[in-house]
Design a protein around this motif. Sequence first.
Motif, PDB file in Angstrom:
ATOM      1  N   THR A 218      50.528  70.858  36.240  1.00  0.00           N
ATOM      2  CA  THR A 218      50.960  69.456  36.212  1.00  0.00           C
ATOM      3  C   THR A 218      51.678  69.130  34.910  1.00  0.00           C
ATOM      4  O   THR A 218      52.615  68.328  34.888  1.00  0.00           O
ATOM      5  N   GLY A 219      51.250  69.758  33.814  1.00  0.00           N
ATOM      6  CA  GLY A 219      51.937  69.542  32.545  1.00  0.00           C
ATOM      7  C   GLY A 219      53.380  69.997  32.614  1.00  0.00           C
ATOM      8  O   GLY A 219      54.292  69.309  32.130  1.00  0.00           O
ATOM      9  N   GLN A 220      53.621  71.159  33.226  1.00  0.00           N
ATOM     10  CA  GLN A 220      54.993  71.643  33.359  1.00  0.00           C
ATOM     11  C   GLN A 220      55.795  70.760  34.312  1.00  0.00           C
ATOM     12  O   GLN A 220      56.990  70.507  34.082  1.00  0.00           O
TER      13      GLN A 220
ATOM     14  N   GLN B  82      51.135  61.012  37.268  1.00  0.00           N
ATOM     15  CA  GLN B  82      50.553  62.328  37.515  1.00  0.00           C
ATOM     16  C   GLN B  82      49.074  62.182  37.868  1.00  0.00           C
ATOM     17  O   GLN B  82      48.398  61.261  37.411  1.00  0.00           O
ATOM     18  N   LYS B  83      48.583  63.102  38.681  1.00  0.00           N
ATOM     19  CA  LYS B  83      47.156  63.147  38.972  1.00  0.00           C
ATOM     20  C   LYS B  83      46.401  63.622  37.733  1.00  0.00           C
ATOM     21  O   LYS B  83      46.896  64.441  36.959  1.00  0.00           O
TER      22      LYS B  83
ATOM     23  N   LEU C  97      42.438  68.039  28.583  1.00  0.00           N
ATOM     24  CA  LEU C  97      43.293  68.431  29.703  1.00  0.00           C
ATOM     25  C   LEU C  97      44.362  67.368  29.952  1.00  0.00           C
ATOM     26  O   LEU C  97      45.524  67.686  30.205  1.00  0.00           O
ATOM     27  N   CYS C  98      43.975  66.093  29.859  1.00  0.00           N
ATOM     28  CA  CYS C  98      44.942  65.010  30.035  1.00  0.00           C
ATOM     29  C   CYS C  98      45.922  64.968  28.865  1.00  0.00           C
ATOM     30  O   CYS C  98      47.114  64.708  29.049  1.00  0.00           O
ATOM     31  N   ARG C  99      45.431  65.244  27.650  1.00  0.00           N
ATOM     32  CA  ARG C  99      46.338  65.265  26.494  1.00  0.00           C
ATOM     33  C   ARG C  99      47.387  66.359  26.638  1.00  0.00           C
ATOM     34  O   ARG C  99      48.519  66.202  26.164  1.00  0.00           O
ATOM     35  N   PHE C 100      47.034  67.455  27.268  1.00  0.00           N
ATOM     36  CA  PHE C 100      48.015  68.508  27.565  1.00  0.00           C
ATOM     37  C   PHE C 100      49.155  67.924  28.403  1.00  0.00           C
ATOM     38  O   PHE C 100      50.326  68.226  28.184  1.00  0.00           O
ATOM     39  N   GLN C 101      48.807  67.059  29.359  1.00  0.00           N
ATOM     40  CA  GLN C 101      49.839  66.386  30.158  1.00  0.00           C
ATOM     41  C   GLN C 101      50.674  65.455  29.297  1.00  0.00           C
ATOM     42  O   GLN C 101      51.903  65.402  29.429  1.00  0.00           O
ATOM     43  N   VAL C 102      50.024  64.687  28.416  1.00  0.00           N
ATOM     44  CA  VAL C 102      50.735  63.765  27.533  1.00  0.00           C
ATOM     45  C   VAL C 102      51.703  64.534  26.636  1.00  0.00           C
ATOM     46  O   VAL C 102      52.847  64.115  26.429  1.00  0.00           O
TER      47      VAL C 102
ATOM     48  N   GLY D   7      45.780  59.490  25.121  1.00  0.00           N
ATOM     49  CA  GLY D   7      47.082  59.041  24.642  1.00  0.00           C
ATOM     50  C   GLY D   7      48.009  58.611  25.754  1.00  0.00           C
ATOM     51  O   GLY D   7      49.201  58.399  25.520  1.00  0.00           O
ATOM     52  N   GLY D   8      47.462  58.471  26.971  1.00  0.00           N
ATOM     53  CA  GLY D   8      48.263  58.039  28.109  1.00  0.00           C
ATOM     54  C   GLY D   8      48.589  56.553  28.055  1.00  0.00           C
ATOM     55  O   GLY D   8      48.141  55.821  27.169  1.00  0.00           O
TER      56      GLY D   8
END
Length: 352
Positions: A223-225, A240-241, A273-278, A315-316
């Motif tokens: 999802t990050g990519q 994003q989920k 894990l969410c910060r990886f998305q951010v 940080g979302g």
Amino acid sequence: MRLIEKIRETLGEDASSLLEYKSTKIPKEKLTIPGPHSADYFIESDRSPQVLKSLNQLYNHGELGGTGYLSILPVDQGIEHTAAVSFYKNPDYFDPENIIKLAMEAGCNGVASTFGVLAMHARKYAHKIPFIVKINHNELLTYPNKYDQIPFGSVREAWDMGATAVGATIYFGSEESTRQIQEIAAAFEEAHQLGMATILWCYTRNSAFKKDGTDYHSAADLTGQANHLGVTIKADIIKQKLPETNYGFRDIGFGKQTEDMYQKLTTDHPIDLCRFQVANCYMGKIGLINSGGGSQGDSDFKAAVKTAVINKRAGGSGLIMGRKAFQRPLKDGVEIIRSVQEVYLEPEVTIA
């Protein structure tokens, strides 16, 4: 009861692990943090004054107006999940006006829905709450079902009805993703030329993303990519989920990855894990809003608050929640949306 105490009570046994967690992999100092001037982060970009105006309308509307956070009501399930299964719990929402009324009553920053829903009452409401027109969908009437996002109207049509933004989905990883990327990149360019903001649903979709009993569609690395591809085609906001696992590239055995990448950037804690998305959203310069997910009944309130806490502390930039709100009576729908907004209004829920 103080607001932070109410949030702790709702989180129950998860309160300490979520509210007191300290993230060390990607420090918050490296992030662009949501704030009162979030739309101004685009001033150095090529976004036009009209796009900045649209972003300001979105960020400055509703209960979270002026905070840098977003609370958006999305209702496109009439197409994406079939109308009957989406609305049988509360048939009032077959009437599109009630969708808009729910968003307004709950103090949302905007309402995201289909061409038909928003067009039906555009003259009455487009100047009262920001409209986000979802321009493509996956319909499930074709048999056997196929999984492809196709345009249901034009960007110009969304602009004509007074939309503040357009939204779109790309199924990254699917056989049709190349066409969808090209299609939506062109649509976003046109939207920006007309002065509208752009929001991208960055979903992954491939049967191979399920392996050995694990579903990697919501893996942080995949999802990050997808997020990083989304910001590349100039989405102003990414939907994003919330990630539920990691190691998709490694375990499925494709893409570019190293073990060091995982160890350096994240842990298995949901905030990391969410910060990886951010981080994949240009370190927060493009806002990440996580989806609220489906309705599970009595556990919805805790799940919604938990998702909001994870998103904010990572940080979302907010939550886009539909089914947990509209698949229940109006009063209860408003209450659950407000419970999410309270997380973003509470200063003691800090960036980890």
